[in-house]
Structures are given as C-alpha cells and as structure tokens.
Design an enzyme around this catalytic site. Structure first.
Site, short mmCIF file in Angstrom:
data_model
loop_
_atom_site.label_atom_id
_atom_site.label_comp_id
_atom_site.label_asym_id
_atom_site.label_seq_id
_atom_site.Cartn_x
_atom_site.Cartn_y
_atom_site.Cartn_z
N ASP A 32 -5.77 -3.79 -5.03
CA ASP A 32 -4.56 -2.96 -5.15
C ASP A 32 -4.31 -2.65 -6.63
O ASP A 32 -4.48 -3.53 -7.48
CB ASP A 32 -3.37 -3.72 -4.56
CG ASP A 32 -2.16 -2.83 -4.34
OD1 ASP A 32 -1.59 -2.36 -5.35
OD2 ASP A 32 -1.79 -2.60 -3.18
N ILE A 33 -3.91 -1.43 -6.92
CA ILE A 33 -3.69 -1.05 -8.33
C ILE A 33 -2.34 -1.55 -8.87
O ILE A 33 -2.13 -1.54 -10.07
CB ILE A 33 -3.80 0.48 -8.55
CG1 ILE A 33 -2.75 1.23 -7.74
CG2 ILE A 33 -5.21 0.97 -8.26
CD1 ILE A 33 -2.62 2.69 -8.12
N ASN B 123 2.44 -2.61 6.96
CA ASN B 123 3.72 -1.93 7.06
C ASN B 123 3.57 -0.69 7.93
O ASN B 123 2.51 -0.07 7.95
CB ASN B 123 4.21 -1.53 5.67
CG ASN B 123 4.34 -2.72 4.75
OD1 ASN B 123 4.83 -3.76 5.13
ND2 ASN B 123 3.87 -2.56 3.53
N GLY C 183 8.38 -0.15 5.10
CA GLY C 183 7.83 -0.32 3.77
C GLY C 183 6.52 0.42 3.53
O GLY C 183 5.91 0.26 2.47
N GLN C 184 6.07 1.24 4.48
CA GLN C 184 4.81 1.96 4.30
C GLN C 184 5.02 3.11 3.32
O GLN C 184 5.92 3.93 3.48
CB GLN C 184 4.30 2.49 5.64
CG GLN C 184 2.93 3.11 5.54
CD GLN C 184 2.37 3.53 6.91
OE1 GLN C 184 3.04 3.47 7.93
NE2 GLN C 184 1.12 3.95 6.90
N HIS D 202 -3.44 0.37 6.54
CA HIS D 202 -4.03 -0.58 5.62
C HIS D 202 -3.38 -1.95 5.76
O HIS D 202 -2.23 -2.08 6.14
CB HIS D 202 -3.95 -0.09 4.17
CG HIS D 202 -2.56 0.20 3.68
ND1 HIS D 202 -1.84 1.32 4.08
CD2 HIS D 202 -1.76 -0.47 2.82
CE1 HIS D 202 -0.67 1.32 3.46
NE2 HIS D 202 -0.60 0.24 2.71
N HIS E 198 -2.72 -5.54 3.71
CA HIS E 198 -2.65 -6.19 2.40
C HIS E 198 -3.06 -7.65 2.58
O HIS E 198 -2.51 -8.34 3.45
CB HIS E 198 -1.22 -6.19 1.86
CG HIS E 198 -0.64 -4.84 1.63
ND1 HIS E 198 -0.56 -4.27 0.38
CD2 HIS E 198 -0.08 -3.95 2.49
CE1 HIS E 198 0.02 -3.09 0.48
NE2 HIS E 198 0.32 -2.87 1.75
#
Length: 113
Positions: free
Chosen positions: A29-30, A86, A92-93, A99, A101
């Site tokens: 994740d960035i 999410n 919270g998406q 995807h 996490h």
C-alpha cells in the site's frame, strides 16, 4: 475505465509487487496504516464485494490462500495480522476495485473505528 488498481495490474502504474499469478496480484500500500500493509486484489475488475457472484467462489478461496502465503512469507502468520475489506463509501471503500488489506507488524485494536 479509470481504475487505479486495473492500471497497476496492467503495469501502467508502478508498484512494489509482492505476489502475482494469473488471477491475483499483491502489492504494498502506498499509504501504509501498519508496518506491513499489503493489498491483495483480483486481476479481474469487480467494483465491490457485491459484484462477486456464485461463479467466483474459487477466486475468493484462492485470494485467501494467497493471503496465507504472504503472511507466512512476511513472518506474521504466528504473531497475528488483520485482513480488511471495505464495501462502498460508508464502509470506508475509496478505491472501487475489490481489494483485501493485510495489516500487520503492530498491535491491532477493536473496534477499528
């Protein structure tokens, strides 16, 4: 389609890929929320979990096997980790490509917020 994750799958946007096969890709994740924060995505675009159907059961099972493999490789399988998905805005998406996490490397708290 202007999906950032589809662009990562097509290698149009660079990312630190940790795992890839015909169905799935995993990358860092960035904007990590934990010392280890990895995203696992299906290569096929699904906007939300609600777009997954009966025919996708094998894909979802495969994603969880990839999550298991990654947590073992990162050495967090025994200590613990969190898998988060999410769905839609109130869930919270923020990126509308399914995807998961993987969060690890610190104590997780409940409820998450």
């Amino acid at each position: 389609m202007n999906c950032i994750f589809c662009k990562i799958v097509k290698k149009e946007i660079p990312s630190k890929i940790l795992y890839e096969d015909d169905l799935v890709m995993a990358f860092e994740d960035i904007a990590p929320q934990a010392p280890i924060h990895i995203l696992v995505i299906p290569k096929k675009h699904y906007s939300t979990v609600l777009d997954i159907n009966e025919n996708d059961k094998e894909l979802i099972g495969h994603i969880f096997m990839v999550i298991k493999k990654i947590t073992e490789q990162k050495g967090v399988d025994e200590k613990g980790f969190r898998v988060v998905m999410n769905c839609n805005s109130q869930g919270g998406q923020t990126v509308f490509h399914v995807h998961f996490h993987i969060l690890a490397g610190r104590q997780m708290h409940w409820p998450p917020g």
